[in-house]
Scaffold this motif. Structure first.
Motif, PDB file in Angstrom:
ATOM      1  N   LEU A  87       1.003  -1.196   0.009  1.00  0.00           N
ATOM      2  CA  LEU A  87      -0.026  -0.174  -0.073  1.00  0.00           C
ATOM      3  C   LEU A  87       0.870   1.212  -0.008  1.00  0.00           C
ATOM      4  N   ALA A  88       2.058   1.116   0.580  1.00  0.00           N
ATOM      5  CA  ALA A  88       2.988   2.329   0.694  1.00  0.00           C
ATOM      6  C   ALA A  88       3.416   2.613  -0.637  1.00  0.00           C
ATOM      7  N   LYS A  89       3.962   1.615  -1.391  1.00  0.00           N
ATOM      8  CA  LYS A  89       4.359   1.651  -2.652  1.00  0.00           C
ATOM      9  C   LYS A  89       3.175   2.226  -3.659  1.00  0.00           C
ATOM     10  N   PHE A  90       1.972   2.062  -3.561  1.00  0.00           N
ATOM     11  CA  PHE A  90       0.819   2.748  -4.157  1.00  0.00           C
ATOM     12  C   PHE A  90       0.847   4.233  -3.792  1.00  0.00           C
ATOM     13  N   ALA A  91       0.808   4.589  -2.442  1.00  0.00           N
ATOM     14  CA  ALA A  91       1.000   6.042  -2.173  1.00  0.00           C
ATOM     15  C   ALA A  91       2.101   6.704  -2.436  1.00  0.00           C
ATOM     16  N   ASN A  92       3.179   5.923  -2.547  1.00  0.00           N
ATOM     17  CA  ASN A  92       4.492   6.690  -2.959  1.00  0.00           C
ATOM     18  C   ASN A  92       4.443   6.910  -4.363  1.00  0.00           C
ATOM     19  N   LEU A  93       3.765   6.095  -5.199  1.00  0.00           N
ATOM     20  CA  LEU A  93       3.518   6.441  -6.649  1.00  0.00           C
ATOM     21  C   LEU A  93       2.850   7.892  -6.986  1.00  0.00           C
ATOM     22  N   HIS A  94       1.919   8.045  -5.929  1.00  0.00           N
ATOM     23  CA  HIS A  94       1.055   9.113  -5.889  1.00  0.00           C
ATOM     24  C   HIS A  94       1.933  10.508  -5.822  1.00  0.00           C
ATOM     25  N   LEU A  95       2.775  10.261  -4.831  1.00  0.00           N
ATOM     26  CA  LEU A  95       3.617  11.449  -4.235  1.00  0.00           C
ATOM     27  C   LEU A  95       4.811  11.730  -5.310  1.00  0.00           C
ATOM     28  N   ASN A  96       4.868  10.631  -6.283  1.00  0.00           N
ATOM     29  CA  ASN A  96       5.943  10.659  -7.267  1.00  0.00           C
ATOM     30  C   ASN A  96       5.173  11.094  -8.507  1.00  0.00           C
ATOM     31  N   ASP A  97       4.095  11.615  -8.498  1.00  0.00           N
ATOM     32  CA  ASP A  97       3.357  12.218  -9.643  1.00  0.00           C
ATOM     33  C   ASP A  97       3.124  10.890 -10.813  1.00  0.00           C
ATOM     34  N   GLY A  98       2.784   9.610 -10.109  1.00  0.00           N
ATOM     35  CA  GLY A  98       2.670   8.434 -10.963  1.00  0.00           C
ATOM     36  C   GLY A  98       3.931   7.848 -11.464  1.00  0.00           C
ATOM     37  N   VAL A  99       5.216   8.316 -11.237  1.00  0.00           N
ATOM     38  CA  VAL A  99       6.148   7.689 -11.778  1.00  0.00           C
ATOM     39  C   VAL A  99       6.926   6.629 -10.977  1.00  0.00           C
ATOM     40  N   TRP A 100       7.152   5.486 -11.537  1.00  0.00           N
ATOM     41  CA  TRP A 100       7.664   4.405 -10.878  1.00  0.00           C
ATOM     42  C   TRP A 100       9.050   3.914 -11.390  1.00  0.00           C
ATOM     43  N   ASN A 101      10.115   3.928 -10.811  1.00  0.00           N
ATOM     44  CA  ASN A 101      11.425   3.621 -11.431  1.00  0.00           C
ATOM     45  C   ASN A 101      11.574   4.258 -12.733  1.00  0.00           C
ATOM     46  N   GLY A 102      11.235   5.338 -13.012  1.00  0.00           N
ATOM     47  CA  GLY A 102      11.344   6.147 -14.208  1.00  0.00           C
ATOM     48  C   GLY A 102      10.532   5.763 -15.406  1.00  0.00           C
ATOM     49  N   LYS A 103       9.328   5.063 -14.928  1.00  0.00           N
ATOM     50  CA  LYS A 103       8.317   4.873 -15.988  1.00  0.00           C
ATOM     51  C   LYS A 103       7.009   5.543 -15.445  1.00  0.00           C
ATOM     52  N   GLN A 104       6.096   6.046 -16.166  1.00  0.00           N
ATOM     53  CA  GLN A 104       4.986   6.731 -16.035  1.00  0.00           C
ATOM     54  C   GLN A 104       3.894   5.642 -15.890  1.00  0.00           C
ATOM     55  N   ILE A 105       3.512   5.261 -14.524  1.00  0.00           N
ATOM     56  CA  ILE A 105       2.378   4.155 -14.367  1.00  0.00           C
ATOM     57  C   ILE A 105       0.932   5.076 -14.493  1.00  0.00           C
ATOM     58  N   ILE A 106       0.760   6.008 -13.636  1.00  0.00           N
ATOM     59  CA  ILE A 106      -0.394   6.824 -13.711  1.00  0.00           C
ATOM     60  C   ILE A 106      -0.112   8.118 -14.063  1.00  0.00           C
ATOM     61  N   SER A 107      -1.212   8.772 -14.724  1.00  0.00           N
ATOM     62  CA  SER A 107      -0.786  10.172 -15.275  1.00  0.00           C
ATOM     63  C   SER A 107      -0.867  11.150 -14.118  1.00  0.00           C
TER      64      SER A 107
END
Length: 308
Positions: free
Chosen positions: A207-227
């Protein structure tokens, strides 16, 4: 913005008020929590009070994942507008009261579909979509804000009709696998359709990964997952009827100033995200009947107090 998933640090190295963190930790201990996670720009404090290694039911926190599925479909161009009537996917609704309901109404809890205020009958239904589509309309769509498990329950079938995949299959492909989330469960109705309003179980770290994805504007390991656009829109007030709702996210305020967003699940599953403060707070617990659910308001007050 936290550009990488944070490393583990002691809570006194988060760079936040230690006394206030202690107050939140004591709350979690008193309420027999399983997991507490706090994230700041300095790192992550993860307390696993019970050494649990099993996914924990998120209950209504599941809704923000269902909403995310709609956002991902928007980005793929498989949904052209949130103002698309749901009769696009349920043709039998044409020329009925439900023909005015759109995806936007579902995401903002303004559909007008009758709700019981609980999910007892809903969860017992052999087919969630059929059950909901047979319900009456009690308010004109877009005029009244009323929290609705029933309306959100339709999102699972809508995702299936658009993609040919169940919502858990779709999110596994588009969200869970990219985030490295492997250990999850999702309850389904008797027709093998996952519940969209509840039913997802995750470990606190995932769940923390999902939340952190939001803090990072939808980017995870350099890839845009959510806009970034979807995140910004979904986590801010979406209408004037009730400014507390984004797209199935609840917005949070301090003295009328927006400080972030979050969501809660029945039985003490809480998530708060504050982009401005680079802050995440998560509290999870396996449901322990007949212990009463802890106060969600108190959790969010203590969490927000840390960053005030």
């Amino acid at each position: 913005m936290i550009t990488q998933f944070p490393k583990d640090v002691p809570f006194n190295e988060l760079g936040l008020n230690i006394k206030k963190i202690n107050a939140l930790i004591e709350y979690c201990k008193d309420e027999e929590s399983d997991e507490l996670i706090l994230i700041s720009k300095n790192g992550m404090y993860h307390e696993n009070f019970t050494n649990t290694n099993k996914p924990i039911a998120l209950n209504s926190l599941t809704k923000v994942f269902a909403g995310t599925a709609i956002g991902l479909l928007m980005e793929e161009g498989l949904i052209s507008s949130l103002h698309t009537p749901i009769s696009t996917y349920f043709l039998n609704l044409n020329k009925t009261e439900m023909s005015e309901i759109t995806l936007w109404h579902i995401l903002t809890h303004t559909s007008g579909i009758h709700t019981d205020g609980h999910d007892n009958e809903l969860s017992a239904a052999p087919n969630i979509a059929e059950y909901v589509l047979a319900l009456p309309i009690t308010d004109k769509p877009g005029t009244v804000s009323k929290y609705s498990n029933e309306a959100v329950g339709l999102l699972s079938e809508i995702v299936r009709r658009i993609t040919g995949k169940t919502i858990d299959q779709y999110l596994n492909e588009k969200l869970f696998i990219p985030l490295g989330i492997k250990d999850w469960e999702w309850l389904k109705d008797q027709s093998n359709n996952p519940y969209a309003y509840a039913g997802l179980s995750l470990k606190g770290i995932d769940l923390a990964k999902f939340a952190n994805l939001h803090l990072n504007d939808g980017v995870w390991n350099g890839k845009q997952i959510i806009s970034k656009h979807w995140i910004d829109t979904a986590t801010h007030p979406t209408q004037s009827i009730n400014r507390n709702w984004g797209y199935l996210w609840l917005t949070a305020y301090v003295e009328d100033v927006y400080v972030g967003y979050g969501m809660s699940g029945f039985g003490g599953k809480y998530l708060l995200v504050s982009p401005k403060e680079n802050f995440i707070a998560i509290r999870l617990v396996h449901r322990k009947d007949p212990i009463p659910a802890p106060s969600a308001d108190l959790f969010f007050k203590l969490a927000i107090d840390i960053i005030k």
